[in-house]
Write a protein that holds these residues in place. Structure first.
Motif, mmCIF file in Angstrom:
data_model
loop_
_atom_site.group_PDB
_atom_site.id
_atom_site.type_symbol
_atom_site.label_atom_id
_atom_site.label_comp_id
_atom_site.label_asym_id
_atom_site.label_seq_id
_atom_site.Cartn_x
_atom_site.Cartn_y
_atom_site.Cartn_z
ATOM 1 N N ARG A 280 1.303 -1.456 -0.031
ATOM 2 C CA ARG A 280 0.201 -0.513 -0.028
ATOM 3 C C ARG A 280 1.421 1.027 -0.169
ATOM 4 N NH1 ARG A 280 -3.439 -3.046 3.154
ATOM 5 N NH2 ARG A 280 -2.443 -2.463 5.593
ATOM 6 N N ASN A 281 1.831 1.658 0.701
ATOM 7 C CA ASN A 281 2.799 2.344 0.986
ATOM 8 C C ASN A 281 3.673 3.118 -0.364
ATOM 9 O OD1 ASN A 281 2.180 2.623 3.408
ATOM 10 N ND2 ASN A 281 4.018 1.907 3.832
ATOM 11 N N VAL A 282 3.335 1.208 -1.158
ATOM 12 C CA VAL A 282 4.779 1.130 -2.499
ATOM 13 C C VAL A 282 3.624 2.617 -3.731
ATOM 14 C CG1 VAL A 282 6.120 0.792 -4.187
ATOM 15 C CG2 VAL A 282 6.412 -0.010 -2.117
ATOM 16 N N GLY A 283 2.297 1.774 -3.294
ATOM 17 C CA GLY A 283 1.422 2.045 -4.440
ATOM 18 C C GLY A 283 0.969 4.130 -4.677
ATOM 19 N N ASP A 284 0.436 3.775 -3.250
ATOM 20 C CA ASP A 284 0.764 5.558 -2.662
ATOM 21 C C ASP A 284 1.775 6.123 -3.398
ATOM 22 O OD1 ASP A 284 -1.761 4.288 -1.578
ATOM 23 O OD2 ASP A 284 -1.267 4.872 0.521
ATOM 24 N N ARG A 285 2.900 6.279 -2.770
ATOM 25 C CA ARG A 285 4.084 7.453 -3.801
ATOM 26 C C ARG A 285 3.965 6.910 -5.223
ATOM 27 N NH1 ARG A 285 8.127 8.177 -0.899
ATOM 28 N NH2 ARG A 285 8.980 9.786 -2.886
ATOM 29 N N LEU A 286 3.651 5.838 -6.009
ATOM 30 C CA LEU A 286 3.003 5.811 -7.045
ATOM 31 C C LEU A 286 1.866 6.172 -8.237
ATOM 32 C CD1 LEU A 286 5.453 2.682 -7.796
ATOM 33 C CD2 LEU A 286 6.424 4.276 -8.175
ATOM 34 N N VAL B 160 8.124 2.887 -11.740
ATOM 35 C CA VAL B 160 8.275 4.059 -11.918
ATOM 36 C C VAL B 160 7.480 4.633 -12.631
ATOM 37 C CG1 VAL B 160 10.840 4.316 -11.698
ATOM 38 C CG2 VAL B 160 10.150 4.021 -13.665
ATOM 39 N N GLN B 161 6.503 6.128 -12.072
ATOM 40 C CA GLN B 161 6.135 7.166 -12.790
ATOM 41 C C GLN B 161 6.254 7.364 -14.594
ATOM 42 O OE1 GLN B 161 5.362 9.910 -9.886
ATOM 43 N NE2 GLN B 161 3.504 8.229 -9.955
ATOM 44 N N TYR C 38 10.909 -6.153 -19.864
ATOM 45 C CA TYR C 38 10.269 -4.678 -19.628
ATOM 46 C C TYR C 38 8.969 -4.230 -20.757
ATOM 47 C CZ TYR C 38 12.975 -2.815 -23.390
ATOM 48 O OH TYR C 38 13.997 -2.255 -24.562
ATOM 49 N N TRP C 39 8.489 -2.802 -19.640
ATOM 50 C CA TRP C 39 7.227 -2.629 -20.541
ATOM 51 C C TRP C 39 6.490 -1.534 -19.664
ATOM 52 C CZ3 TRP C 39 6.828 -6.207 -16.750
ATOM 53 C CH2 TRP C 39 6.021 -6.226 -15.512
ATOM 54 N N SER C 40 5.489 -0.568 -20.519
ATOM 55 C CA SER C 40 4.721 0.588 -19.897
ATOM 56 C C SER C 40 3.284 0.519 -20.164
ATOM 57 C CB SER C 40 5.359 1.283 -20.630
ATOM 58 O OG SER C 40 5.507 1.489 -21.622
ATOM 59 N N ASP C 41 2.251 0.988 -18.923
ATOM 60 C CA ASP C 41 1.246 1.449 -19.432
ATOM 61 C C ASP C 41 1.347 3.128 -19.684
ATOM 62 O OD1 ASP C 41 1.490 2.191 -16.389
ATOM 63 O OD2 ASP C 41 0.236 0.942 -16.400
ATOM 64 N N GLN C 42 -0.276 3.441 -19.585
ATOM 65 C CA GLN C 42 -0.492 4.965 -19.431
ATOM 66 C C GLN C 42 0.503 5.401 -18.355
ATOM 67 O OE1 GLN C 42 -2.090 4.997 -21.948
ATOM 68 N NE2 GLN C 42 -1.314 7.364 -22.240
ATOM 69 N N ALA C 43 1.294 5.052 -17.821
ATOM 70 C CA ALA C 43 1.691 5.849 -16.557
ATOM 71 C C ALA C 43 3.014 5.574 -16.368
ATOM 72 C CB ALA C 43 0.414 6.108 -15.221
ATOM 73 N N HIS C 44 3.207 4.771 -15.998
ATOM 74 C CA HIS C 44 4.006 4.228 -15.004
ATOM 75 C C HIS C 44 4.935 2.829 -16.171
ATOM 76 C CE1 HIS C 44 1.595 4.615 -12.223
ATOM 77 N NE2 HIS C 44 1.822 4.519 -10.857
ATOM 78 N N ASP C 45 6.397 2.720 -16.254
ATOM 79 C CA ASP C 45 7.344 1.404 -16.764
ATOM 80 C C ASP C 45 7.895 1.171 -15.440
ATOM 81 O OD1 ASP C 45 7.402 3.244 -18.618
ATOM 82 O OD2 ASP C 45 9.498 4.439 -18.101
ATOM 83 N N TYR C 46 7.963 -0.449 -15.959
ATOM 84 C CA TYR C 46 7.878 -1.584 -15.342
ATOM 85 C C TYR C 46 9.012 -2.554 -15.660
ATOM 86 C CZ TYR C 46 2.985 -0.824 -13.830
ATOM 87 O OH TYR C 46 1.513 -0.359 -13.482
ATOM 88 N N MET C 47 9.681 -3.193 -14.955
ATOM 89 C CA MET C 47 10.788 -3.844 -14.904
ATOM 90 C C MET C 47 10.212 -5.359 -13.927
ATOM 91 S SD MET C 47 14.132 -2.457 -13.863
ATOM 92 C CE MET C 47 15.484 -3.433 -14.502
ATOM 93 N N LEU C 48 10.941 -6.759 -14.451
ATOM 94 C CA LEU C 48 11.262 -7.486 -14.061
ATOM 95 C C LEU C 48 12.379 -8.232 -14.485
ATOM 96 C CD1 LEU C 48 8.816 -9.880 -11.998
ATOM 97 C CD2 LEU C 48 8.983 -11.049 -13.911
#
Length: 266
Positions: free
Chosen positions: A160-166, A213-214, A234-244
């Motif tokens: 929740r803390n991580v989600g709130d910040r992002l 990251v945003q 790695y991939w992205s959506d409308q508001a965030h970049d992701y990497m595994l």
């Protein structure tokens, strides 16, 4: 405070904050007690506190020949947290910043970066964060994560803390990976922005991390690469970049990434 929480492995940022003299009161006393009584915490603290030593040895000759007046003028213009010199340390962040600037004056480009630094001479397409994250993960071993408490309530609060910040919903079921235990979620910082790190311990392949990251680049489909000997999807959506990122085979990472991607989009 419960006994379990009192003796839980502190996050790296807490240990670094303790190292830099940024903790006060009961939290500083708690971390100090853990370092003195818990072998795993003491070992991690020892690693983080000594990790600056090789940088000093490498950069000391450059500092001796650096244009001191120019360096001091540049350092004086840096924000206080960067230019400030922690008390009681033979090698300070100010000294390290001076060494980095000395590299530029000497025409030498650093090719290694950790979470507190970034290589601005290379990639400028927004992908450099993946190299920083991948290199940082190379410091992790199974022992780094093995002793972390597996308290479901605490882990849900971390998410929740991580989600709130992002600005992102991160329910536990969406980021759970089959057969790979979730160990910790925490907020780090890259280039002045929050970076969410969700860490797992794969029984076969070792530490694995989902990092977020945003971003305003817009959606992109999963792609794969290698960085510092680790596989990355790695991939992205409308508001965030992701990497595994981890030592897992690329096919497995792609499958896991598809699962997380679909779950977060649901």
């Amino acid at each position: 405070m419960s006994d379990q929480k009192q003796h839980a492995m502190p996050s790296d940022e807490l240990l670094v904050a303790f190292l830099d003299g940024e903790l006060e009161g009961t939290e500083r006393a708690r971390i100090d007690a853990l370092i003195k009584t818990d072998e795993a915490v003491a070992a991690r603290y020892e690693f983080l506190s000594h990790s600056e030593m090789p940088f000093y040895n490498a950069f000391e000759p450059l500092l001796e020949n650096a244009p001191t007046a120019d360096l001091e003028a540049i350092l004086d213009r840096l924000p206080a947290p960067i230019a400030a010199e922690p008390a009681g340390k033979g090698w300070s962040r100010r000294g390290f910043a001076a060494a980095a600037i000395a590299l530029v004056f000497a025409g030498v480009a650093a090719d290694r970066a950790y979470l507190g630094m970034r290589d601005v001479s290379g990639e400028r397409d927004g992908s450099e964060w993946r190299g920083v994250v991948a290199e940082y993960l190379t410091l992790y071993t199974p022992e780094t994560l093995a002793n972390l408490a597996s308290d479901e309530q605490e882990q849900n609060q971390q998410l929740r803390n991580v989600g709130d910040r992002l600005g992102l919903s991160l329910p536990a079921q969406a980021v759970s990976l089959p057969g790979i235990p979730f160990k910790r979620a925490q907020i780090l910082q890259y280039d002045g922005k929050p970076l969410g790190q969700i860490v797992y311990l794969d029984p076969v392949n070792g530490p694995l991390a989902l990092c977020i990251v945003q971003s305003s680049k817009g959606p992109s489909s999963p792609q794969s690469e290698q960085r510092y000997g680790l596989n990355v999807v790695y991939w992205s959506d409308q508001a965030h970049d992701y990497m595994l990122v981890g030592h897992n085979p690329v096919d497995q990472l792609n499958s896991l990434a598809d699962q997380v991607r679909n779950a977060l989009a649901a």
